[in-house]
Scaffold this motif. Sequence first.
Motif, PDB file in Angstrom:
ATOM      1  N   UNK A 176       3.502 -72.321  -3.687  1.00  0.00           N
ATOM      2  CA  UNK A 176       3.114 -71.424  -2.616  1.00  0.00           C
ATOM      3  C   UNK A 176       1.598 -71.280  -2.585  1.00  0.00           C
ATOM      4  N   UNK A 177       0.984 -71.224  -3.752  1.00  0.00           N
ATOM      5  CA  UNK A 177      -0.471 -71.081  -3.807  1.00  0.00           C
ATOM      6  C   UNK A 177      -1.168 -72.329  -3.253  1.00  0.00           C
ATOM      7  N   UNK A 178      -0.589 -73.491  -3.512  1.00  0.00           N
ATOM      8  CA  UNK A 178      -1.182 -74.730  -2.994  1.00  0.00           C
ATOM      9  C   UNK A 178      -1.101 -74.752  -1.473  1.00  0.00           C
ATOM     10  N   UNK A 179       0.050 -74.360  -0.912  1.00  0.00           N
ATOM     11  CA  UNK A 179       0.172 -74.307   0.541  1.00  0.00           C
ATOM     12  C   UNK A 179      -0.822 -73.317   1.132  1.00  0.00           C
ATOM     13  N   UNK A 180      -0.920 -72.132   0.520  1.00  0.00           N
ATOM     14  CA  UNK A 180      -1.836 -71.121   1.040  1.00  0.00           C
ATOM     15  C   UNK A 180      -3.275 -71.614   1.004  1.00  0.00           C
ATOM     16  N   UNK A 181      -3.672 -72.208  -0.098  1.00  0.00           N
ATOM     17  CA  UNK A 181      -5.064 -72.666  -0.204  1.00  0.00           C
ATOM     18  C   UNK A 181      -5.357 -73.816   0.760  1.00  0.00           C
ATOM     19  N   UNK A 182      -4.400 -74.715   0.975  1.00  0.00           N
ATOM     20  CA  UNK A 182      -4.650 -75.788   1.944  1.00  0.00           C
ATOM     21  C   UNK A 182      -4.756 -75.234   3.353  1.00  0.00           C
ATOM     22  N   UNK A 183      -3.919 -74.262   3.692  1.00  0.00           N
ATOM     23  CA  UNK A 183      -4.026 -73.637   5.017  1.00  0.00           C
ATOM     24  C   UNK A 183      -5.355 -72.895   5.140  1.00  0.00           C
ATOM     25  N   UNK A 184      -5.741 -72.208   4.100  1.00  0.00           N
ATOM     26  CA  UNK A 184      -6.997 -71.450   4.131  1.00  0.00           C
ATOM     27  C   UNK A 184      -8.193 -72.378   4.306  1.00  0.00           C
ATOM     28  N   UNK A 185      -8.214 -73.483   3.565  1.00  0.00           N
ATOM     29  CA  UNK A 185      -9.367 -74.393   3.607  1.00  0.00           C
ATOM     30  C   UNK A 185      -9.354 -75.267   4.848  1.00  0.00           C
ATOM     31  N   UNK A 186      -8.197 -75.802   5.219  1.00  0.00           N
ATOM     32  CA  UNK A 186      -8.133 -76.766   6.312  1.00  0.00           C
ATOM     33  C   UNK A 186      -8.008 -76.127   7.694  1.00  0.00           C
ATOM     34  N   UNK A 187      -7.531 -74.878   7.764  1.00  0.00           N
ATOM     35  CA  UNK A 187      -7.258 -74.295   9.080  1.00  0.00           C
ATOM     36  C   UNK A 187      -7.997 -72.974   9.302  1.00  0.00           C
ATOM     37  N   UNK A 188      -7.845 -72.028   8.404  1.00  0.00           N
ATOM     38  CA  UNK A 188      -8.299 -70.665   8.674  1.00  0.00           C
ATOM     39  C   UNK A 188      -9.811 -70.472   8.640  1.00  0.00           C
ATOM     40  N   UNK A 189     -10.560 -71.409   8.110  1.00  0.00           N
ATOM     41  CA  UNK A 189     -12.014 -71.256   8.035  1.00  0.00           C
ATOM     42  C   UNK A 189     -12.721 -71.709   9.313  1.00  0.00           C
ATOM     43  N   UNK A 190     -11.976 -72.074  10.324  1.00  0.00           N
ATOM     44  CA  UNK A 190     -12.561 -72.603  11.554  1.00  0.00           C
ATOM     45  C   UNK A 190     -12.328 -71.630  12.704  1.00  0.00           C
ATOM     46  N   UNK A 191     -13.080 -71.776  13.789  1.00  0.00           N
ATOM     47  CA  UNK A 191     -12.831 -70.927  14.967  1.00  0.00           C
ATOM     48  C   UNK A 191     -11.409 -71.122  15.493  1.00  0.00           C
ATOM     49  N   UNK A 192     -10.971 -70.186  16.314  1.00  0.00           N
ATOM     50  CA  UNK A 192      -9.571 -70.149  16.746  1.00  0.00           C
ATOM     51  C   UNK A 192      -9.100 -71.444  17.399  1.00  0.00           C
ATOM     52  N   UNK A 193      -9.853 -71.998  18.319  1.00  0.00           N
ATOM     53  CA  UNK A 193      -9.408 -73.195  19.026  1.00  0.00           C
ATOM     54  C   UNK A 193      -9.260 -74.390  18.082  1.00  0.00           C
ATOM     55  N   UNK A 194     -10.233 -74.571  17.209  1.00  0.00           N
ATOM     56  CA  UNK A 194     -10.177 -75.686  16.253  1.00  0.00           C
ATOM     57  C   UNK A 194      -9.055 -75.454  15.247  1.00  0.00           C
TER      58      UNK A 194
END
Length: 114
Positions: free
Chosen positions: A1-19
């Motif tokens: 679960x931590x690996x999924x969360x960190x990949x989502x955080x790094x690959x998706x959530x650090x960018x503006x909404x559209x990206x």
Amino acid sequence: AAIFYMTVKILILKYPDEIALQRGIKLMPVYMFFTFGTIWGFMFMKGIPAFKNSAFSLTVPLTVGLGIFHAILGFVLVSPWLRRTIVDKENLPWWTIFYTPCVGVGSMGYYTTF
């Protein structure tokens, strides 16, 4: 679960909404591969009595193969449905996920905002 969360955080959530939205939709097949691969792996190794004592040379290829199958389904069916529902704001019911490419654009209406 931590690996999924960190990949989502790094690959998706650090960018503006559209990206972030575009990246999330593009990564959906990858997440489906890992999620369904994990589910099938536990089913083959612990859940199905006929496979409990089977060699890994049988269960691992089945698990990876079914994970790849679900990733392909995610690419062909889920990603277009998500794009049309979220980005294009079409009013597509959940059951149209199985035949989204066959549904005409705008044929079921669009969401309206107040």
